[in-house]
Every structure is written in C-alpha cells, then in structure tokens.
Design a protein around this motif. Structure first.
Motif, PDB file in Angstrom:
ATOM      1  N   HIS A 154       8.973   5.317  -3.635  1.00 19.14           N
ATOM      2  CA  HIS A 154       8.483   4.513  -4.753  1.00 19.14           C
ATOM      3  C   HIS A 154       7.129   5.030  -5.210  1.00 19.14           C
ATOM      4  O   HIS A 154       6.874   5.221  -6.402  1.00 19.14           O
ATOM      5  CB  HIS A 154       8.393   3.054  -4.315  1.00 19.14           C
ATOM      6  CG  HIS A 154       8.147   2.110  -5.433  1.00 19.14           C
ATOM      7  ND1 HIS A 154       6.892   1.849  -5.924  1.00 19.14           N
ATOM      8  CD2 HIS A 154       8.987   1.353  -6.172  1.00 19.14           C
ATOM      9  CE1 HIS A 154       6.986   0.973  -6.904  1.00 19.14           C
ATOM     10  NE2 HIS A 154       8.244   0.655  -7.080  1.00 19.14           N
ATOM     11  N   ARG A 155       6.265   5.269  -4.250  1.00 20.78           N
ATOM     12  CA  ARG A 155       4.958   5.816  -4.573  1.00 20.78           C
ATOM     13  C   ARG A 155       5.112   7.148  -5.306  1.00 20.78           C
ATOM     14  O   ARG A 155       4.439   7.414  -6.293  1.00 20.78           O
ATOM     15  CB  ARG A 155       4.151   6.020  -3.288  1.00 20.78           C
ATOM     16  CG  ARG A 155       2.719   6.451  -3.549  1.00 20.78           C
ATOM     17  CD  ARG A 155       2.030   6.974  -2.317  1.00 20.78           C
ATOM     18  NE  ARG A 155       1.522   5.893  -1.454  1.00 20.78           N
ATOM     19  CZ  ARG A 155       0.588   6.090  -0.517  1.00 20.78           C
ATOM     20  NH1 ARG A 155       0.067   7.305  -0.322  1.00 20.78           N
ATOM     21  NH2 ARG A 155       0.190   5.094   0.238  1.00 20.78           N
ATOM     22  N   LEU A 210      -3.149  15.845  -9.150  1.00 25.79           N
ATOM     23  CA  LEU A 210      -1.859  15.163  -9.025  1.00 25.79           C
ATOM     24  C   LEU A 210      -0.807  16.084  -8.429  1.00 25.79           C
ATOM     25  O   LEU A 210       0.035  15.656  -7.632  1.00 25.79           O
ATOM     26  CB  LEU A 210      -1.413  14.629 -10.390  1.00 25.79           C
ATOM     27  CG  LEU A 210      -2.276  13.478 -10.919  1.00 25.79           C
ATOM     28  CD1 LEU A 210      -1.878  13.120 -12.345  1.00 25.79           C
ATOM     29  CD2 LEU A 210      -2.176  12.265 -10.005  1.00 25.79           C
ATOM     30  N   GLU A 214      -4.452   5.492  -8.497  1.00 24.85           N
ATOM     31  CA  GLU A 214      -5.061   6.535  -9.321  1.00 24.85           C
ATOM     32  C   GLU A 214      -6.449   6.861  -8.803  1.00 24.85           C
ATOM     33  O   GLU A 214      -7.247   5.966  -8.562  1.00 24.85           O
ATOM     34  CB  GLU A 214      -5.135   6.074 -10.776  1.00 24.85           C
ATOM     35  CG  GLU A 214      -3.774   5.651 -11.310  1.00 24.85           C
ATOM     36  CD  GLU A 214      -3.811   5.337 -12.800  1.00 24.85           C
ATOM     37  OE1 GLU A 214      -4.699   5.848 -13.493  1.00 24.85           O
ATOM     38  OE2 GLU A 214      -2.936   4.578 -13.260  1.00 24.85           O
ATOM     39  N   ASN A 259       0.820  -1.213   0.000  1.00 24.46           N
ATOM     40  CA  ASN A 259       0.000   0.000   0.000  1.00 24.46           C
ATOM     41  C   ASN A 259       0.854   1.262   0.000  1.00 24.46           C
ATOM     42  O   ASN A 259       0.621   2.195  -0.770  1.00 24.46           O
ATOM     43  CB  ASN A 259      -0.932  -0.004   1.216  1.00 24.46           C
ATOM     44  CG  ASN A 259      -1.820   1.227   1.276  1.00 24.46           C
ATOM     45  OD1 ASN A 259      -1.362   2.314   1.615  1.00 24.46           O
ATOM     46  ND2 ASN A 259      -3.082   1.077   0.913  1.00 24.46           N
ATOM     47  N   LEU A 260       1.860   1.292   0.858  1.00 23.48           N
ATOM     48  CA  LEU A 260       2.681   2.500   0.960  1.00 23.48           C
ATOM     49  C   LEU A 260       3.461   2.772  -0.323  1.00 23.48           C
ATOM     50  O   LEU A 260       3.672   3.918  -0.694  1.00 23.48           O
ATOM     51  CB  LEU A 260       3.650   2.381   2.139  1.00 23.48           C
ATOM     52  CG  LEU A 260       2.989   2.551   3.504  1.00 23.48           C
ATOM     53  CD1 LEU A 260       3.982   2.261   4.609  1.00 23.48           C
ATOM     54  CD2 LEU A 260       2.420   3.962   3.651  1.00 23.48           C
ATOM     55  N   SER A 261       3.864   1.702  -0.992  1.00 25.95           N
ATOM     56  CA  SER A 261       4.739   1.926  -2.146  1.00 25.95           C
ATOM     57  C   SER A 261       3.981   2.162  -3.444  1.00 25.95           C
ATOM     58  O   SER A 261       4.568   2.560  -4.434  1.00 25.95           O
ATOM     59  CB  SER A 261       5.700   0.753  -2.309  1.00 25.95           C
ATOM     60  OG  SER A 261       4.968  -0.405  -2.637  1.00 25.95           O
ATOM     61  N   THR A 262       2.666   1.939  -3.450  1.00 28.46           N
ATOM     62  CA  THR A 262       1.975   2.164  -4.724  1.00 28.46           C
ATOM     63  C   THR A 262       1.141   3.432  -4.731  1.00 28.46           C
ATOM     64  O   THR A 262       0.597   3.854  -3.710  1.00 28.46           O
ATOM     65  CB  THR A 262       1.118   0.947  -5.178  1.00 28.46           C
ATOM     66  OG1 THR A 262      -0.214   1.158  -4.771  1.00 28.46           O
ATOM     67  CG2 THR A 262       1.624  -0.347  -4.610  1.00 28.46           C
ATOM     68  N   HIS A 263       1.082   4.008  -5.894  1.00 34.48           N
ATOM     69  CA  HIS A 263       0.258   5.196  -6.090  1.00 34.48           C
ATOM     70  C   HIS A 263      -1.070   4.778  -6.693  1.00 34.48           C
ATOM     71  O   HIS A 263      -1.114   4.188  -7.771  1.00 34.48           O
ATOM     72  CB  HIS A 263       0.980   6.161  -7.030  1.00 34.48           C
ATOM     73  CG  HIS A 263       0.077   7.137  -7.686  1.00 34.48           C
ATOM     74  ND1 HIS A 263      -0.683   8.043  -6.985  1.00 34.48           N
ATOM     75  CD2 HIS A 263      -0.212   7.355  -8.990  1.00 34.48           C
ATOM     76  CE1 HIS A 263      -1.388   8.762  -7.828  1.00 34.48           C
ATOM     77  NE2 HIS A 263      -1.122   8.364  -9.047  1.00 34.48           N
ATOM     78  N   GLU A 297       2.646   9.674 -13.440  1.00 36.89           N
ATOM     79  CA  GLU A 297       1.280   9.930 -13.893  1.00 36.89           C
ATOM     80  C   GLU A 297       1.097  11.415 -14.179  1.00 36.89           C
ATOM     81  O   GLU A 297       0.439  11.794 -15.144  1.00 36.89           O
ATOM     82  CB  GLU A 297       0.249   9.462 -12.860  1.00 36.89           C
ATOM     83  CG  GLU A 297      -1.082   9.124 -13.522  1.00 36.89           C
ATOM     84  CD  GLU A 297      -2.275   9.161 -12.577  1.00 36.89           C
ATOM     85  OE1 GLU A 297      -2.105   8.910 -11.377  1.00 36.89           O
ATOM     86  OE2 GLU A 297      -3.387   9.453 -13.073  1.00 36.89           O
ATOM     87  N   LEU A 355       7.544   5.117   0.348  1.00 38.87           N
ATOM     88  CA  LEU A 355       6.825   6.296  -0.135  1.00 38.87           C
ATOM     89  C   LEU A 355       7.534   6.945  -1.330  1.00 38.87           C
ATOM     90  O   LEU A 355       6.887   7.546  -2.179  1.00 38.87           O
ATOM     91  CB  LEU A 355       6.640   7.298   1.000  1.00 38.87           C
ATOM     92  CG  LEU A 355       5.629   6.858   2.057  1.00 38.87           C
ATOM     93  CD1 LEU A 355       5.576   7.841   3.205  1.00 38.87           C
ATOM     94  CD2 LEU A 355       4.242   6.694   1.430  1.00 38.87           C
ATOM     95  N   ALA A 362       5.852   6.846  -9.043  1.00 41.87           N
ATOM     96  CA  ALA A 362       4.678   6.507  -9.843  1.00 41.87           C
ATOM     97  C   ALA A 362       3.772   7.728 -10.016  1.00 41.87           C
ATOM     98  O   ALA A 362       3.249   7.997 -11.106  1.00 41.87           O
ATOM     99  CB  ALA A 362       3.913   5.379  -9.181  1.00 41.87           C
ATOM    100  N   LEU A 363       3.631   8.456  -8.934  1.00 38.36           N
ATOM    101  CA  LEU A 363       2.798   9.664  -8.962  1.00 38.36           C
ATOM    102  C   LEU A 363       3.365  10.666  -9.955  1.00 38.36           C
ATOM    103  O   LEU A 363       2.658  11.189 -10.822  1.00 38.36           O
ATOM    104  CB  LEU A 363       2.754  10.242  -7.546  1.00 38.36           C
ATOM    105  CG  LEU A 363       2.036  11.555  -7.297  1.00 38.36           C
ATOM    106  CD1 LEU A 363       0.648  11.534  -7.893  1.00 38.36           C
ATOM    107  CD2 LEU A 363       1.970  11.822  -5.794  1.00 38.36           C
TER     108      LEU A 363
END
Lengths: 174, 174
Positions: free
Chosen positions: B118-119, B151, A92, A86-90, B126, B116, B122-123
């Motif tokens: 990593h997140r 974003l 949408e 959860n923490l590592s994914t963004h 996007e 974070l 990705a952010l």
DNA sequence: TTCCGAATAGTCAATATTGACTAATCAATT
DNA sequence: AATTGATTAGTCAATATTGACTATTCGGAA
C-alpha cells in the motif's frame, strides 16, 4: 503520531521510564526521529491520560523517583493501529535544504559553490558515520541501510547541483 | 528558520500579502515546505515585529482588506544571512516511515507485505506526479529533480525491504 | 435574480514543542 | 574530605503550530 508509536513500541518490549526512553531514542534512533526530552514526557503524560499507559512510581538508590510506564490493553490496541497506519502510508519528505536552492540566483556563483561545498562536507561526514555503524548496535539494520541509501542519493545530487553552477561561475570570471 | 527564509525570499521578489504567500507556497513548493496558513500569518507578524517587514493595509474591490508586506533593509540582511546559513548546512532527514519498520517483527510477514505494498502504491503515485510536472510551472527545476531522485531511491529501497520480508512469509505458509 | 459552492483574507483557542532550568547523586580526582 | 563534572530524572514557562472557525465576495447555473 509516529512518536507515540515509537514510545508504545519500546514500552511494549520492556517497561521503562521517561528518561530511559528518551536516552534510548536519542542514542539509537536519532536518524529517524528527533524527540526532545520535554516532548517525550509530554507524550507519556498524554498517553497515560488516554489510558494507554500505567505509570508506577519507583526509586533506585538515592536517585530521583521515576515513573515506570507499562502498556495497557488499550495501549496495545493503539500500538497495533498506529503500526499498521505507519507501515501502509507513504510520508512525503520535506527538504529544508531546498529552500536555499530556490534562491540560488541571489548569490554570486562562486560563493554559492563555496557554501554548497561546506554542505557537502557535512553530508559526506554523515554518510561516513552511517556506513561505519557496526551491525547490531541498537538501531535496526533496515533503518541504517535506508539512511545510507538516502545519503548516497543526496551526495550524488548535490554534486550535480554544484557541477551545474560552476560553468556560470567561469563565464562570470572571463 | 527555513520558513522565514522562504517568506523573505518571496517578498524580496514581489510585495505580497499573507494569503497570496501561503497560496503560492502551497501550490508550488509543497514538496519542500509544509507551511500552514495560520503559521504563515504568525511568522509574518513576528518578522514585522523584528523590523524585517513593513505591512501596508490595502483593499481590492469589495474583498477583505489585506496587509501587503514589504522587505526592509534589516529584512534583506536577515535574508542574506539565512540564505547563506541554509545553503551551507546539511539538514539531516527524518524518516517518519522508518519507525514502523523498526517494529516489523510484531506483524505476520504476509500482512507486513500487504501494508508496505500500500505504501508502495502511494510512493509510486507521488513519483509519477513529480515526473509529470511540466518544466517551469512555478517550482524550481532543481527542487523537482531532487524530489524525483529521492523518490526513486525510496522506491528501490522499499522494494528491497518487501523482497526481504517475503521469503519468511513463504516459510510460514509451508 | 437568486442560490450555491468556491475563493479570498484572516483570526483564535487549543495543542505541541522546545530551551532553559532544578536538584540530587555518583565517580573520579586532588 | 572536598571539589568538580557528568549523569539522572524531571519540570515549566515561552514559543511555535495547527484545526476549526468567521465573514465577505465572486462566478456560474438554474
């Protein structure tokens, strides 16, 4: 999957039963999760079958019996994995409200502005509410701040949308 | 309900079949709706039973036959109602990614920052993608701008979250 | 021309989600 | 002491959503 993470995360702190979990989430975390009661029970059953939870029947006073859930070691591992995921994914965002905007043309400008003003009022109300939450009433401070920032952005944007429609509305009225 | 609005809104502009509708939505409106193929067909069936759509079997070349849907008058009314409903209501956002944040404590600060970051990547990606979309490629300009604003806010906020964690991480390393 | 991978068009069984319901208890009021 | 309405705890049938699958055709490379 995030809902399972949430349930595990809460159970990790204290053993709880379904009703209690749902109540807590509903009261304190409504801004990031919408978890209906029936769904909560469903997930608890599923996670029990996965061996992540162990239920213990309990009774308090004359109240209905209830199952208090306790994290197993497997549950702890699942929690650890999901938390990292959860923490590592963004994630949408999905803006339900944008669909109407894509079809703005099919309404007279004036009516569009009226409808959006209604939306604006609700938005403003949510922002006020979020800003009024006193520190440390259950919900994480980070989460509240996130919400506030988001709502501010929404408000700015909505105002801009309305501003952009209005000129057309004047043209039509001339 | 917003998905029905979307399908109706598109069919209002041109008659289309299920595959075509799904393809269009998937390509051009992914930022505001996530509508799987099977769901699209399901909704089309349902709306047909509600009398909002009339399907016509069609065949092109040796391709599989397909049902082209056409809006009825009842469908048009439903569209009008849903559009107004959608425009006038404010939909509360759900931030899936906040759940992990509520449990940040259960990880070492350093790892949290890594996850974070990593997140964040990705952010950022996007955001870059959204800013690169050339004007007028299907998606409404308003919708893209909305996404970009959102974003940017997310990025700012995430940076702040990371910044807040880091001091702790330094303490721990001393 | 034949082989391959992508595109076309859709179905279906398995999962997930929800609204509506039950049934008891407590607390306050009349 | 009886009534009422909120709270507690959970179930269940109906809906909604999805992943995985089928079967054909088209376009291009070998």
């Amino acid at each position: 999957m995030e809902r399972e993470l949430l349930l595990l995360g809460l159970l990790r702190q204290t053993d709880m039963h379904g009703y209690q979990l749902h109540e807590f989430i509903h009261r304190n975390m409504a801004s990031c999760v919408d978890l209906k009661k029936a769904t909560a029970y469903y997930l608890l059953d599923k996670m029990t079958e996965s061996g992540w939870l162990i239920p213990t029947e309990e009774q308090e006073g004359g109240r209905p019996p209830r199952r208090v859930y306790q994290l197993t070691e497997a549950g702890e591992s699942a929690y650890q994995a999901m938390l990292r995921e959860n923490l590592s994914t963004h994630y949408e965002a999905r803006f339900t409200g944008d669909i109407g905007l894509a079809f703005l043309d099919s309404l007279p400008a004036e009516e569009a502005v009226n409808l959006l003003s209604h939306r604006r009022t609700a938005l403003q109300a949510e922002l006020d509410a979020a800003q009024t939450v006193p520190p440390h009433v259950g919900t994480s401070q980070l989460v509240i701040e996130h919400l506030v920032r988001h709502l501010r952005t929404e408000l700015d944007w909505l105002d801009e949308v309305i501003r952009r429609i209005e000129p057309r509305s004047e043209q039509e009225n001339t």
